[in-house]
Enzyme design. Sequence first.
Site, PDB file in Angstrom:
ATOM      1  N   ARG A 294      36.435  32.658  34.891  1.00 44.88           N
ATOM      2  CA  ARG A 294      35.601  31.514  35.276  1.00 44.88           C
ATOM      3  C   ARG A 294      34.247  32.013  35.742  1.00 44.88           C
ATOM      4  O   ARG A 294      34.025  33.211  35.853  1.00 44.88           O
ATOM      5  CB  ARG A 294      36.278  30.760  36.415  1.00 44.88           C
ATOM      6  CG  ARG A 294      36.609  31.712  37.576  1.00 44.88           C
ATOM      7  CD  ARG A 294      37.146  31.008  38.783  1.00 44.88           C
ATOM      8  NE  ARG A 294      37.863  31.884  39.666  1.00 44.88           N
ATOM      9  CZ  ARG A 294      37.334  32.623  40.644  1.00 44.88           C
ATOM     10  NH1 ARG A 294      36.028  32.611  40.836  1.00 44.88           N
ATOM     11  NH2 ARG A 294      38.077  33.387  41.403  1.00 44.88           N
TER      12      ARG A 294
ATOM     13  N   GLU B 210      51.611  47.700  44.441  1.00 42.53           N
ATOM     14  CA  GLU B 210      50.469  48.529  44.091  1.00 42.53           C
ATOM     15  C   GLU B 210      50.253  49.568  45.173  1.00 42.53           C
ATOM     16  O   GLU B 210      50.475  49.297  46.357  1.00 42.53           O
ATOM     17  CB  GLU B 210      49.191  47.671  43.996  1.00 42.53           C
ATOM     18  CG  GLU B 210      48.724  47.474  42.583  1.00 42.53           C
ATOM     19  CD  GLU B 210      47.504  46.564  42.472  1.00 42.53           C
ATOM     20  OE1 GLU B 210      46.749  46.409  43.453  1.00 42.53           O
ATOM     21  OE2 GLU B 210      47.321  46.015  41.376  1.00 42.53           O
TER      22      GLU B 210
END
Length: 506
Positions: free
Chosen positions: A298, A206
């Site tokens: 989550r 990246e």
Amino acid sequence: MIPKLPFRKVLVANRGEIAVRIIRGLRDMDLEAVALASDPDQAAEHVRIANEVIFLPGASSGETYLQGQKIIELAKANGIEAIHPGYGFLSENADFAAACEQAGIIFIGPKSDVIRQMGDKVRAKALMQAANVPVVPGWSGDANADWSEIESAAKAVGFPVLVKAAAGGGGKGMRLVQNPNELKDAWDSAAREAQSAFGDSRIFLEKYLDRPRHVEFQIFGDNQGNVLQLFERECSIQRRHQKLIEETPSPALNWELRARMADAAVKAAKAMSYTSAGTVEFILDGSGNFYFLEVNTRLQVEHPITELTVGQDLLRWQLLVAAGQALPLTQEQIQPRGHAIECRICAEDPEQNFMPSTGHLILYRPPEGPFIRVDSGVREGSEVSVYYDPMLAKLVVWAPDRDAALDRMSRALKDFVIVGVAHNAMFLRSIIDHPAFRAGDSHTHFLVEHEIPGKPACDNPLLQDLALAIAAAPKQTIQPANEQNSSAHPARISPWTASDRWRNHG
Ligand code: ADP
Ligand code: ADP
Ligand code: MG
């Protein structure tokens, strides 16, 4: 009125503060909360407050809270109808979620195929790109790409680049590479770390953004196809890519930018047909450009700051969605109010390179007062062991505006009395009081750029009172577990005279 849910007995497959928070939330809804107790956790706070306890022999995470198959067998044998995984451990383990589904146990979280898809950052980025969510520019070739191809890809992306693990999490498997000469070593060591941490050595590249902010959005979906966002959390104060302080709203967003980012988060949620609670993480540069990083499938560590500003209990929402109910609010009904900040209180020594500190919590007095929430995983007398995460508690405050919230946090950190282990409360306070942080000028390199004192002089009046009280109590003896009192006079422990381990902020 407490809604009727199609399950009653819920296993909390976690420990520490998040297990405590979930058990309390289950009890709020009159559900039966079942805790897991490893050997070192027999007397832990989450075990003490549960309605029922299942013993999980062993000590290390690998032997206990990460044993998905064993936990499902124990759940079946004990009539468990639903499992909440918390964060960390099995929470983003798609195999575990799928095994729950197969065993007829409700997994309180998103569907296993969504967890699997988002657990692979390369797949996640591809999906987001297709959904018109901006992603960080980078390269992810196939596993058999030869080295010259990787090298030229890195050049095309442009140095500095970040080498990342496709299966990464918790800051693991990440390496910053400043120039082509460092690429090979970084690539190989990241792959090794990823293989040992996640059993998956795949690496991608990246573009490394210069001092970005980390700004994430809370998303929520139900099984009726409703998807919402509950605004942002700024989590730029990090150490080794791990968050330390989080706040909402972000001082960097105006309503125009917030609306654009929220729109991208909702697009991301829709692209995944997301159900339950999730977080879409972005990095934001100084010019208002933002890029998708990953989705955490989550309940997040820092979810309480969102709860305080939107006035909703996100665990309750998770339970309602898991029970097949629709989200309780529409997007228009979600109006954040005021400002909330969270500090992660950890048993680690800022003066010794944040080495985890273990021991017996001789004194543990969380701060009190209006708009202060403390999610603790411990209580006075608890043993902090070497086996698990060093986070003791999350200190969360709310106020009508940012300045007032910072003032309240500063005071609360000062009032937090912890004696028996080294901790970072005063280090956190130095950040909260730092002029650059006060000015809202945070970015992910804040702690690298600013010299933050780990242990400023202690001026905690409560601690001084405690020292006096201890000195005044004639027969009272407070002893560390491993020290013998050999003389006829009981040893009196004063935080001012005792060894380092005993001191609070000094
Ligand atoms: P958050 O943004 O909620 O803090 P983190 O990525 O820091 O998310 O992870 C939260 C917790 O889960 C931390 O205790 C971290 O160490 C743990 N964790 C995150 N990813 C993994 C993983 N892949 N394997 C094991 N633990 C993880
Ligand atoms: P993890 O799964 O470990 O949480 P993330 O991809 O979410 O990994 O990144 C963790 C942190 O690393 C981010 O919050 C940010 O501080 C930093 N980071 C990640 N990607 C980049 C990037 N491309 N440029 C700059 N910093 C980054
Ligand atoms: Mg992340």
